[in-house]
Design a protein around this motif. Structure first.
Motif, PDB file in Angstrom:
ATOM      1  N   MET A 165       0.823  -1.204   0.000  1.00 48.34           N
ATOM      2  CA  MET A 165       0.000   0.000   0.000  1.00 48.34           C
ATOM      3  C   MET A 165       0.869   1.271   0.000  1.00 48.34           C
ATOM      4  SD  MET A 165      -3.247  -0.563  -0.172  1.00 48.34           S
ATOM      5  CE  MET A 165      -4.454  -1.845   0.054  1.00 48.34           C
ATOM      6  N   LEU A 166       2.000   1.233   0.712  1.00 44.61           N
ATOM      7  CA  LEU A 166       2.866   2.395   0.729  1.00 44.61           C
ATOM      8  C   LEU A 166       3.469   2.654  -0.647  1.00 44.61           C
ATOM      9  CD1 LEU A 166       4.690   1.960   4.154  1.00 44.61           C
ATOM     10  CD2 LEU A 166       3.100   3.777   3.521  1.00 44.61           C
ATOM     11  N   ARG A 167       3.695   1.588  -1.400  1.00 48.56           N
ATOM     12  CA  ARG A 167       4.242   1.762  -2.746  1.00 48.56           C
ATOM     13  C   ARG A 167       3.187   2.250  -3.733  1.00 48.56           C
ATOM     14  NH1 ARG A 167       8.190  -3.523  -3.760  1.00 48.56           N
ATOM     15  NH2 ARG A 167       9.711  -3.028  -2.122  1.00 48.56           N
ATOM     16  N   ARG A 168       1.948   1.816  -3.570  1.00 40.04           N
ATOM     17  CA  ARG A 168       0.879   2.241  -4.472  1.00 40.04           C
ATOM     18  C   ARG A 168      -0.392   2.515  -3.674  1.00 40.04           C
ATOM     19  NH1 ARG A 168       0.948   2.741  -9.703  1.00 40.04           N
ATOM     20  NH2 ARG A 168       2.804   1.476 -10.042  1.00 40.04           N
ATOM     21  N   PRO A 169      -0.444   3.656  -2.986  1.00 43.44           N
ATOM     22  CA  PRO A 169      -1.622   3.978  -2.164  1.00 43.44           C
ATOM     23  C   PRO A 169      -2.894   4.206  -2.974  1.00 43.44           C
ATOM     24  CG  PRO A 169      -0.094   5.827  -2.242  1.00 43.44           C
ATOM     25  CD  PRO A 169       0.611   4.662  -2.857  1.00 43.44           C
ATOM     26  N   SER A 170      -2.755   4.317  -4.292  1.00 41.21           N
ATOM     27  CA  SER A 170      -3.954   4.465  -5.120  1.00 41.21           C
ATOM     28  C   SER A 170      -4.857   3.241  -5.000  1.00 41.21           C
ATOM     29  CB  SER A 170      -3.571   4.689  -6.577  1.00 41.21           C
ATOM     30  OG  SER A 170      -2.794   3.604  -7.059  1.00 41.21           O
ATOM     31  N   LEU A 171      -4.303   2.103  -4.555  1.00 40.08           N
ATOM     32  CA  LEU A 171      -5.139   0.926  -4.318  1.00 40.08           C
ATOM     33  C   LEU A 171      -6.197   1.210  -3.256  1.00 40.08           C
ATOM     34  CD1 LEU A 171      -2.405  -1.863  -4.385  1.00 40.08           C
ATOM     35  CD2 LEU A 171      -4.242  -1.529  -6.061  1.00 40.08           C
ATOM     36  N   LEU A 172      -5.835   1.997  -2.232  1.00 43.43           N
ATOM     37  CA  LEU A 172      -6.815   2.373  -1.211  1.00 43.43           C
ATOM     38  C   LEU A 172      -7.838   3.353  -1.763  1.00 43.43           C
ATOM     39  CD1 LEU A 172      -5.224   2.809   2.343  1.00 43.43           C
ATOM     40  CD2 LEU A 172      -7.275   1.537   1.696  1.00 43.43           C
ATOM     41  N   ALA A 173      -7.395   4.235  -2.656  1.00 45.60           N
ATOM     42  CA  ALA A 173      -8.343   5.146  -3.305  1.00 45.60           C
ATOM     43  C   ALA A 173      -9.343   4.360  -4.141  1.00 45.60           C
ATOM     44  CB  ALA A 173      -7.598   6.156  -4.168  1.00 45.60           C
ATOM     45  N   ALA A 174      -8.846   3.347  -4.870  1.00 45.71           N
ATOM     46  CA  ALA A 174      -9.738   2.493  -5.652  1.00 45.71           C
ATOM     47  C   ALA A 174     -10.678   1.713  -4.745  1.00 45.71           C
ATOM     48  CB  ALA A 174      -8.924   1.541  -6.516  1.00 45.71           C
ATOM     49  N   LEU A 198     -10.516   7.329   5.112  1.00 51.31           N
ATOM     50  CA  LEU A 198      -9.732   7.770   6.267  1.00 51.31           C
ATOM     51  C   LEU A 198      -8.452   6.947   6.397  1.00 51.31           C
ATOM     52  CD1 LEU A 198     -12.595   8.383   8.845  1.00 51.31           C
ATOM     53  CD2 LEU A 198     -11.341  10.070   7.497  1.00 51.31           C
ATOM     54  N   ALA A 199      -8.512   5.673   6.018  1.00 51.82           N
ATOM     55  CA  ALA A 199      -7.297   4.855   6.005  1.00 51.82           C
ATOM     56  C   ALA A 199      -6.306   5.396   4.978  1.00 51.82           C
ATOM     57  CB  ALA A 199      -7.646   3.405   5.694  1.00 51.82           C
ATOM     58  N   LEU A 200      -6.817   5.878   3.846  1.00 57.95           N
ATOM     59  CA  LEU A 200      -5.950   6.492   2.837  1.00 57.95           C
ATOM     60  C   LEU A 200      -5.278   7.740   3.392  1.00 57.95           C
ATOM     61  CD1 LEU A 200      -4.897   6.716  -0.077  1.00 57.95           C
ATOM     62  CD2 LEU A 200      -6.999   7.978  -0.636  1.00 57.95           C
ATOM     63  N   VAL A 201      -6.053   8.565   4.108  1.00 53.90           N
ATOM     64  CA  VAL A 201      -5.484   9.766   4.732  1.00 53.90           C
ATOM     65  C   VAL A 201      -4.391   9.373   5.723  1.00 53.90           C
ATOM     66  CG1 VAL A 201      -5.977  11.738   6.230  1.00 53.90           C
ATOM     67  CG2 VAL A 201      -7.578  11.131   4.408  1.00 53.90           C
ATOM     68  N   ALA A 202      -4.665   8.353   6.548  1.00 53.86           N
ATOM     69  CA  ALA A 202      -3.683   7.907   7.542  1.00 53.86           C
ATOM     70  C   ALA A 202      -2.427   7.350   6.862  1.00 53.86           C
ATOM     71  CB  ALA A 202      -4.301   6.848   8.444  1.00 53.86           C
ATOM     72  N   LEU A 203      -2.621   6.604   5.784  1.00 55.70           N
ATOM     73  CA  LEU A 203      -1.490   6.026   5.068  1.00 55.70           C
ATOM     74  C   LEU A 203      -0.583   7.114   4.507  1.00 55.70           C
ATOM     75  CD1 LEU A 203      -0.232   3.352   4.013  1.00 55.70           C
ATOM     76  CD2 LEU A 203      -1.591   3.688   1.938  1.00 55.70           C
ATOM     77  N   ALA A 250      -0.375  10.129   5.653  1.00 56.23           N
ATOM     78  CA  ALA A 250       0.249  10.812   6.784  1.00 56.23           C
ATOM     79  C   ALA A 250       1.517  10.081   7.218  1.00 56.23           C
ATOM     80  CB  ALA A 250      -0.732  10.909   7.945  1.00 56.23           C
ATOM     81  N   VAL A 251       1.444   8.748   7.239  1.00 55.82           N
ATOM     82  CA  VAL A 251       2.627   7.939   7.555  1.00 55.82           C
ATOM     83  C   VAL A 251       3.712   8.182   6.512  1.00 55.82           C
ATOM     84  CG1 VAL A 251       3.509   5.577   7.697  1.00 55.82           C
ATOM     85  CG2 VAL A 251       1.344   6.169   8.800  1.00 55.82           C
ATOM     86  N   ASP A 252       3.301   8.215   5.249  1.00 54.15           N
ATOM     87  CA  ASP A 252       4.242   8.473   4.166  1.00 54.15           C
ATOM     88  C   ASP A 252       4.933   9.823   4.357  1.00 54.15           C
ATOM     89  OD1 ASP A 252       5.317   7.098   2.086  1.00 54.15           O
ATOM     90  OD2 ASP A 252       3.870   7.757   0.589  1.00 54.15           O
ATOM     91  N   LEU A 253       4.149  10.817   4.778  1.00 53.83           N
ATOM     92  CA  LEU A 253       4.701  12.156   5.000  1.00 53.83           C
ATOM     93  C   LEU A 253       5.717  12.136   6.138  1.00 53.83           C
ATOM     94  CD1 LEU A 253       4.603  15.167   4.275  1.00 53.83           C
ATOM     95  CD2 LEU A 253       2.735  15.415   5.917  1.00 53.83           C
ATOM     96  N   VAL A 266     -11.088  18.578   1.822  1.00 50.18           N
ATOM     97  CA  VAL A 266      -9.668  18.846   2.072  1.00 50.18           C
ATOM     98  C   VAL A 266      -8.864  17.557   2.230  1.00 50.18           C
ATOM     99  CG1 VAL A 266      -8.003  20.003   3.562  1.00 50.18           C
ATOM    100  CG2 VAL A 266     -10.223  21.070   3.139  1.00 50.18           C
ATOM    101  N   LEU A 267      -9.142  16.781   3.277  1.00 45.26           N
ATOM    102  CA  LEU A 267      -8.275  15.660   3.622  1.00 45.26           C
ATOM    103  C   LEU A 267      -8.268  14.565   2.553  1.00 45.26           C
ATOM    104  CD1 LEU A 267      -8.930  15.265   7.455  1.00 45.26           C
ATOM    105  CD2 LEU A 267      -6.983  16.341   6.319  1.00 45.26           C
ATOM    106  N   VAL A 268      -9.458  14.098   2.181  1.00 43.95           N
ATOM    107  CA  VAL A 268      -9.505  13.000   1.208  1.00 43.95           C
ATOM    108  C   VAL A 268      -9.031  13.455  -0.177  1.00 43.95           C
ATOM    109  CG1 VAL A 268     -10.980  11.291   0.082  1.00 43.95           C
ATOM    110  CG2 VAL A 268     -11.295  11.793   2.507  1.00 43.95           C
ATOM    111  N   PRO A 269      -9.453  14.626  -0.692  1.00 42.58           N
ATOM    112  CA  PRO A 269      -8.889  15.062  -1.975  1.00 42.58           C
ATOM    113  C   PRO A 269      -7.366  15.196  -1.949  1.00 42.58           C
ATOM    114  CG  PRO A 269     -10.840  16.331  -1.482  1.00 42.58           C
ATOM    115  CD  PRO A 269     -10.542  15.530  -0.255  1.00 42.58           C
ATOM    116  N   ALA A 270      -6.821  15.737  -0.847  1.00 43.60           N
ATOM    117  CA  ALA A 270      -5.365  15.872  -0.756  1.00 43.60           C
ATOM    118  C   ALA A 270      -4.695  14.502  -0.731  1.00 43.60           C
ATOM    119  CB  ALA A 270      -4.991  16.666   0.495  1.00 43.60           C
TER     120      ALA A 270
END
Length: 421
Positions: free
Chosen positions: A1-10, A39-44, A46-49, A97-101
């Motif tokens: 997921m960290l390599r391709r977080p778009s999977l969580l968006a999908a 929200l898991a995508l946002v958290a993921l 955040a970890v990446d950041l 804000v959060l989810v679009p970002a």
């Protein structure tokens, strides 16, 4: 997921298809599986950041997200009921804000975009198949006394949800198909999916989704190729005439529904249309009393009765085999722009309109193969906001679309050599 977080968006897109049961629409908070995934995508991210990765947020995008957040915060602090408005503030920040970002940061290349658009298509095919079956077997929500309205897995209390999901999938399938080489199986598959989805969209009897989809398809085709747009417009019109007129697939009901759009007076007036106009009048009246920062998030439903015209209905009718007959309260103005104006005042209106206008101009001007999809989906949302607002199971999909549009319209600068990617 960290390599391709778009999977969580999908996954966020696909999880809107999970049935949630019949909900109490007056409850303060509804949390769905799709909300949890977002929200898991946002958290993921955040970890990446925290791990030191740049999230690709451009200066203009950060400024616009910040303006929306400040406007919502100001409206909450000055609200007529700050404790109630706090839940509305959290929802607004999540959706705008959060989810679009997070989606913007998750889209690192065109493969990520195809994953998200493909999820829109798959979700639409699932819901569209269920909706078409409901119409054909008369097991849907009630429409003109018959159980023929296609609502997918969302039920009669959320009749707009399926039409939105199907519209998004239709636009995504069309964009994906047109991006492929002529004659390829991928192109044929995308266009075939878009053609199939036109039927469940028609029998959703959602006038707003029809209009928004027509605008979205037009914008998408013009962005892709103006000459192709004119050719496809003719083919599309012919297909509709054959399916609805020649084959009789919901033709009479669809025609009647189209005719009702402007029926607000006389013996044949459509009360759902007149109620919507009355709700807009109510929102303007609330804004007149709270012009600068509005009455506060989630305050419309508290002030509605004291500002509404006397003819406004107490609710809209809903019925299916599961819930029977019920009346759903009218808790919002069914217009996102009037909702922002009444609850967040001129400060909010300037922030949101600036955000939307920047995305629209950026998506329309920037060349590239991803442009048609971003522009078409964004146009659908902005047109739909003229007669709908946030709320319901599929609201999180609006966040995903805004993230895609921001990623394309307001790209970050390319990192210099040696900077983290």
């Amino acid at each position: 997921m960290l390599r391709r977080p778009s999977l969580l968006a999908a996954a966020t897109v696909l999880l809107v298809c999970v049935p949630t049961g019949e909900k109490d629409v007056s409850a303060a908070v509804h949390v769905t599986a799709a909300d949890l995934a977002s929200l898991a995508l946002v958290a993921l991210l955040a970890v990446d950041l925290l791990r030191g990765r740049r999230l690709g947020l451009s200066g203009p995008a950060a400024l616009l997200f910040g303006a929306v957040t400040v406007a919502a915060a100001a409206a909450t602090v000055t609200s007529i009921d700050p404790s109630t408005s706090l839940t509305g503030f959290v929802r607004l920040v999540q959706i705008f804000v959060l989810v679009p970002a997070a989606v913007l940061a998750a889209l690192r290349d065109r493969t990520d975009l195809r994953l998200v658009l493909g999820a829109f298509v798959l979700a639409a095919l699932i819901e569209g198949a269920v909706g078409a079956l409901q119409y054909l077997t008369k097991t849907g929500a009630s429409y003109t006394g018959e159980p023929i309205r296609a609502v997918g897995t969302f039920g009669a209390l959320d009749v707009m949800a399926m039409s939105g999901v199907v519209s998004f999938g239709l636009l995504a399938a069309l964009a994906l198909g047109l991006a492929e080489p002529p004659g390829s199986w991928a192109r044929r598959g995308g266009l075939a999916a878009a053609a199939f989805l036109a039927f469940p969209l028609a029998v959703s009897f959602s006038r707003g989704s029809w209009i928004a989809t027509a605008v979205g398809v037009t914008a998408l085709l013009v962005k892709a190729d103006l000459r192709r747009a004119l050719r496809w417009a003719g083919i599309g019109a012919a297909a509709v005439l054959v399916a609805v007129g020649g084959l009789g697939l919901g033709g009479a009901a669809v025609t009647e529904r189209l005719d009702s759009i402007g029926s607000v007076s006389g013996g044949n007036e459509d009360h759902s249309v007149s109620d919507r106009y009355d709700l807009w009048t109510t929102a303007r009246a609330i804004w007149a009393d709270h012009p600068v920062t509005g009455a506060g998030p989630k305050s419309f439903q508290q002030l509605r009765d004291s500002h509404a015209p006397l003819r406004l209905s107490s609710g809209s009718d809903a019925a299916d085999s599961t819930i029977g007959f019920t009346r759903e309260p009218l808790l919002s103005p069914h217009n996102m722009y009037f909702l922002v104006l009444s609850e967040q005042g001129l400060v909010g209106a300037v922030a949101y309109l600036g955000f939307f206008l920047a995305l629209l101009i950026g998506a329309a001007r920037r060349p590239g193969s991803a442009g048609p999809a971003a522009l078409g989906l964004l146009c659908w949302v902005l047109v739909d906001f003229l007669y709908a607002d946030i709320g319901g199971t599929t609201t999180v999909l609006t966040s995903v679309i805004l993230g895609v549009a921001t990623w394309w319209a307001l790209p970050a600068r390319e990192p210099a050599a040696g900077e983290p990617q």
